[in-house]
Scaffold this motif. Structure first.
Motif, PDB file in Angstrom:
ATOM      1  N   ILE A  12      25.378   1.386   2.203  1.00 18.07           N
ATOM      2  CA  ILE A  12      24.925   1.755   0.851  1.00 18.07           C
ATOM      3  C   ILE A  12      23.583   2.487   0.941  1.00 18.07           C
ATOM      4  N   ASN A  13      22.726   2.030   1.880  1.00 13.92           N
ATOM      5  CA  ASN A  13      21.445   2.725   2.072  1.00 13.92           C
ATOM      6  C   ASN A  13      21.663   4.180   2.466  1.00 13.92           C
ATOM      7  N   LEU A  27      24.260   6.055   1.864  1.00  5.91           N
ATOM      8  CA  LEU A  27      24.754   6.772   0.688  1.00  5.91           C
ATOM      9  C   LEU A  27      23.599   7.064  -0.270  1.00  5.91           C
ATOM     10  N   PRO A  34      23.779  -1.532   5.218  1.00  4.30           N
ATOM     11  CA  PRO A  34      23.078  -0.264   5.439  1.00  4.30           C
ATOM     12  C   PRO A  34      23.925   0.948   5.052  1.00  4.30           C
TER      13      PRO A  34
END
Lengths: 259, 288
Positions: A228-229, A231, A226
């Motif tokens: 990366i989500n 970001l 999450p």
């Protein structure tokens, strides 16, 4: 009437197709669990994790340095080139060269630059990416400024010269102010393209540093989280705001030009 | 001609030349060093042998070309063409009706719809592909949704379908924009005339609208095909390395195998295909 209603179907399919993945990224960034797939509850904790992640912060700083550097190069050289091509030559070959980086596949430019940097034994780093991004960004700035030049009246420049202003004064006081909106639009385009650019940066940055897209790319290779989500959600917000603001600005510019 | 009249003319010409020099030199010098020289290097490395640890040994060879004809590489080239063609067809099927509808919208909504189509294009490319990993993955959202209907799970990620999905997703706006431009400038009176003469809606579309928007179709198809064909990031992220495209081969030769001459030969093959397509497009556009 029924037929025109039917036309809305592919349109909405397209819109859902374009926005569903983005919506999922944003929604899952608020997941309190560890999985990027199963939603367990609302939490902002992944934004906290993100803010602590030194690799992401370094990547962001590097990306901004590259984008700023290449935008300066592209804006100055691209603007001069556009004026030169529009006012001082009729060569179609030069036109083609100026536009070439925009049509050439990024991969081909990337490997060409890799070979070139290898030949002159340049140590790869941020500056080699700045120079590389300058190439394609310049093509876009030159194209945008040329469009603007095509719509400006040369009689103002002629009047300035007739009234005794030298070429430098005419350029600084008449041509440049007329071109300013085009130059600004070109610079914004160059900056946005550089921020997002992956392929050329990937080939020309070497092993020691990473731009943000490269950081994300290598994070994904180690698994989806999450973080990366989170970001992704921030980047989406930034670019959506920039595009809509840009759209508004050009609208205002057009309205002023029509007055 | 008196000297008094020629002198200002000469001075003007000199000043013109100076102007051209001042404006054109910086940008062109930059492009010569960082665009033309690198491309010339790609072109010339094809004729040399690979160095032991990357780089190049300056000994003439045509081996890099003959290796291109190896069935293994021809198959990759064929598969890349196939993937790019499929992507283009799907983008056209989705993009044409979308562009057609947008062109018919009231002025205010046109801009909104166009911005909506283009907006995802301006967001981070890697993040958009990441979104598809989340959607298509084994435990991902599409499979979860199907599971609640008692279906699946299906292998949606890491295959050719996933690659095509990612490519269509990435380049669809490049299809819609030229199509929109072509459809928008059509004179609505042409369709009215066709309808008044008794043609059905479909006949009007087939005989009037479609032929007149062929240039838009060609431009959009080229805009989608070119970046799809040379892509290496999407096949790697969504194809899981199972389907290899030319771009992946080039990437491997340069960054892993470190066979720069053969990598250059592959890049040259890529450019050759694209140049042929560009010429074909220009030819078709002139006939349309």
């Amino acid at each position: 009437m029924r037929r025109s209603k039917l036309l809305y179907v592919p349109f909405w399919v397209t819109i859902v197709f374009l926005y569903a993945p983005i919506a999922v990224v944003v929604a899952m960034s608020f997941n309190s669990g560890k999985s990027a797939y199963t939603y367990e509850g609302f939490s902002l904790k992944w934004y906290g994790v993100l803010a602590q992640d030194q690799r992401v912060i370094d990547g962001l700083v590097n990306t901004l340095i590259v984008a700023a550097g290449s935008t300066v190069i592209a804006t100055v050289l691209g603007t001069l080139l556009a004026v030169g091509l529009a006012r001082h030559t009729r060569s179609r070959a030069l036109d083609a060269i100026a536009l070439m980086p925009a049509v050439l596949p990024d991969l081909v430019l990337a490997i060409g630059l890799l070979l070139f940097y290898g030949l002159i034994q340049l140590t790869l780093g941020l500056y080699s990416v700045v120079l590389a991004h300058g190439v394609f960004a310049m093509a876009f700035v030159a194209a945008v400024v040329r469009t603007r030049l095509a719509n400006t009246d040369t009689s103002l420049e002629e009047a300035s010269r007739d009234l005794g202003a030298g070429p430098v004064t005419t350029f600084m006081k008449v041509t440049l102010p007329q071109l300013a909106p085009g130059i600004l639009a070109g610079a914004m385009l160059a900056f946005t393209l550089s921020l997002d650019e992956f392929v050329i940066a990937f080939f020309t940055i070497g092993n020691l540093q990473q731009t943000l897209p490269i950081v994300i790319y290598s994070m994904i290779r180690f698994g989806v989280t999450p973080e990366i989500n989170a970001l992704g959600a921030i980047l989406l917000l930034v670019s959506f705001t920039a595009v809509i603001a840009g759209q508004r600005m050009t609208k205002i510019g057009e309205a002023r030009a029509q007055d | 001609m008196s000297p008094a009249r020629t002198r200002p003319a000469t001075a003007l010409r000199v000043r013109r030349r100076l102007g051209a020099f001042v404006f054109l030199t910086p940008g062109l010098a930059y492009l010569v060093v960082l665009l033309l020289v690198p491309l010339a290097l790609v072109l010339s490395y094809v004729f040399f042998q690979r160095g032991r640890f990357g780089g190049v040994v300056y000994e003439y060879t045509t081996e890099n070309f003959s290796r291109l004809l190896d069935p293994l590489y021809l198959r990759v080239l064929g598969e890349s063409l196939q993937i790019a063609a499929l992507t283009t067809v799907i983008a056209l099927a989705l993009g044409y009706p979308t562009a057609y509808l947008i062109a018919r919208l009231p002025r205010k909504w046109k801009t909104v719809a166009l911005v909506a189509i283009v907006l995802p294009f301006w967001t981070n490319f890697i993040i958009r592909m990441y979104a598809w990993i989340i959607l298509l993955n084994g435990p991902g959202l599409i499979n979860s949704a199907l599971k609640s209907l008692g279906l699946g799970p299906f292998e949606l990620l890491y295959n050719q379908g996933a690659i095509v999905t990612g490519l269509v997703y990435s380049y669809l706006p490049l299809m819609v924009l030229p199509l929109y431009a072509a459809i928008e400038k059509l004179d609505p009176q042409l369709r009215e005339a066709s309808a008044n003469l008794g043609a059905s809606g479909f006949t009007t579309f087939r005989k009037v609208t479609l032929p007149l928007t062929v240039p838009g179709v060609l431009t959009g198809s080229l805009f989608v095909f070119v970046p799809s064909f040379g892509n290496f990031v999407i096949p790697e992220m969504l194809g899981g390395g199972k389907s290899v495209m030319v771009g992946n081969l080039i990437r491997t030769e340069f960054l892993k195998a470190r066979d720069w001459p053969f990598g250059s030969a592959l890049a040259l093959a890529l450019v050759a295909v694209l140049v042929v397509l560009l010429l074909a497009q220009a030819w078709a556009a002139r006939r349309a």
